[in-house]
Scaffold this active site. Structure first.
Site, mmCIF file in Angstrom:
data_model
loop_
_atom_site.group_PDB
_atom_site.id
_atom_site.type_symbol
_atom_site.label_atom_id
_atom_site.label_comp_id
_atom_site.label_asym_id
_atom_site.label_seq_id
_atom_site.Cartn_x
_atom_site.Cartn_y
_atom_site.Cartn_z
ATOM 1 N N ARG A 134 0.858 -1.171 0.000
ATOM 2 C CA ARG A 134 0.000 0.000 0.000
ATOM 3 C C ARG A 134 0.905 1.235 0.000
ATOM 4 N NH1 ARG A 134 -2.522 -3.510 3.813
ATOM 5 N NH2 ARG A 134 -4.627 -4.127 3.193
ATOM 6 N N LYS A 158 -3.263 -2.604 7.721
ATOM 7 C CA LYS A 158 -4.526 -2.163 8.309
ATOM 8 C C LYS A 158 -4.889 -3.013 9.515
ATOM 9 C CE LYS A 158 -6.688 -0.196 4.184
ATOM 10 N NZ LYS A 158 -7.878 -0.254 3.287
ATOM 11 N N HIS A 223 -2.220 2.806 -6.146
ATOM 12 C CA HIS A 223 -3.168 1.729 -5.856
ATOM 13 C C HIS A 223 -3.379 0.846 -7.081
ATOM 14 C CE1 HIS A 223 -5.858 -0.073 -3.014
ATOM 15 N NE2 HIS A 223 -6.865 -0.046 -3.852
ATOM 16 N N ARG A 226 -0.651 -1.571 -7.334
ATOM 17 C CA ARG A 226 -0.901 -2.666 -6.383
ATOM 18 C C ARG A 226 -1.874 -3.666 -7.000
ATOM 19 N NH1 ARG A 226 -1.653 -4.300 -0.811
ATOM 20 N NH2 ARG A 226 -3.865 -4.491 -0.257
ATOM 21 N N HIS A 249 -5.189 -8.712 3.015
ATOM 22 C CA HIS A 249 -6.643 -8.609 3.165
ATOM 23 C C HIS A 249 -7.109 -9.450 4.360
ATOM 24 C CE1 HIS A 249 -7.152 -7.623 -1.394
ATOM 25 N NE2 HIS A 249 -6.809 -6.573 -0.676
ATOM 26 N N TYR A 258 -10.558 -10.118 -7.648
ATOM 27 C CA TYR A 258 -9.573 -10.333 -8.698
ATOM 28 C C TYR A 258 -9.902 -11.531 -9.582
ATOM 29 C CZ TYR A 258 -6.702 -6.878 -6.377
ATOM 30 O OH TYR A 258 -6.247 -5.712 -5.830
#
Length: 284
Positions: A134, A158, A223, A226, A249, A258
């Protein structure tokens, strides 16, 4: 619960608080005791909001009522009355292999000038596209975080979740060349002033690189690089669980976006490898 058990990030906690307080205000402070009819009325009031906003608000309230039920504070769960707008999440933008080739051609021309900022740009892009970091993770890397002989880097993403990120030999080489121009007493790998390179400046640099590569700048961002990392790995045969780990994630459902990128390969795989392909009558 969201912070301690779910490990939610601060932005997520703030969003939940805003949605819960707003809903409680509409119901005059009686959210915890709301009935199905109350929630139906609440949902009706969201009719003019964007689908993604309604989905977020509904998710926050479902989590809230699920918590009340788990804690024995309610014996029922009225959240089924909330709207379910469905997933209208757009497919992630990506870049073709040809686009990536043009970007790296531009980087190579820059590196040939031996200018320090060209080395910095090469290191940034090698890490973005080669590791799927990120933007915030990238710009805040400590100076000594990427080391020769260490093919992995531990990042805290995150929600405070740690993950291993692979660092390619190409990226290591690019970082080595750039680090020669970073003061040894610098705290950050990409220093800027008294801190590190900002996300906004990274965004601007990537846009400039796209323009210099003959690619419309609105098609390229940190992004999107990524996303390209994930898309091209999937095309190369990586599975979703691997992508989930590499991208950091928390939920596999986030990674499943994806699956659109490689539908042709998946169909070909079924046609070639399914056990019934060679069975009698398979031509039918």
């Amino acid at each position: 619960m969201m912070a301690a058990e779910a490990g939610a990030a601060r932005n997520t906690l703030n969003a939940y608080e805003t949605d819960l307080r707003g809903s409680s205000g509409v119901l005059e402070g009686k959210l915890a005791t709301a009935k199905r009819a109350d929630l139906e009325r609440l949902g009706d009031g969201w009719a003019q909001l964007a689908r993604s906003t309604v989905a977020r608000k509904s998710a926050a309230l479902r989590r809230f009522f699920g918590f009340l039920a788990d804690e024995g504070l309610r014996s029922d769960d009225p959240s089924e009355a909330l709207p379910r707008p469905g997933s209208a999440r757009p497919l992630p933008k990506s870049l073709s292999h040809a686009d990536i080739g043009r970007i790296f051609d531009t980087l190579e021309r820059g590196v040939a000038t031996q200018k320090p900022l060209a080395f910095r740009m090469a290191a940034l892009i090698e890490l973005l596209y080669g590791s799927g970091m990120r933007a915030t993770e990238l710009v805040s890397l400590p100076r000594a975080s990427v080391r020769r002989g260490s093919p992995f880097l531990i990042l805290t993403g995150k929600g405070g979740r740690e993950r291993l990120v692979p660092i390619s030999d190409r990226a290591l080489d690019a970082v080595d060349k750039w680090r020669e121009h970073v003061p040894e007493d610098a705290r950050w790998l990409f220093p800027s002033g008294k801190s590190h390179l900002s996300r906004i400046r990274l965004y601007q640099l990537v846009k400039e690189l796209a323009a210099n590569s003959g690619i419309p700048p609105d098609r390229v961002s940190p992004h999107i690089l990524r996303h390209a990392f994930a898309t091209h790995l999937l095309e190369g045969g990586a599975d979703l669980r691997t992508l989930q780990t590499l991208l950091g994630h928390a939920d596999i459902a986030t990674t499943q976006i994806y699956t659109h990128v490689d539908s042709a390969r998946l169909v070909a795989l079924v046609n070639a490898r399914h056990p019934l392909v060679d069975a009698p009558g398979s031509e039918a």
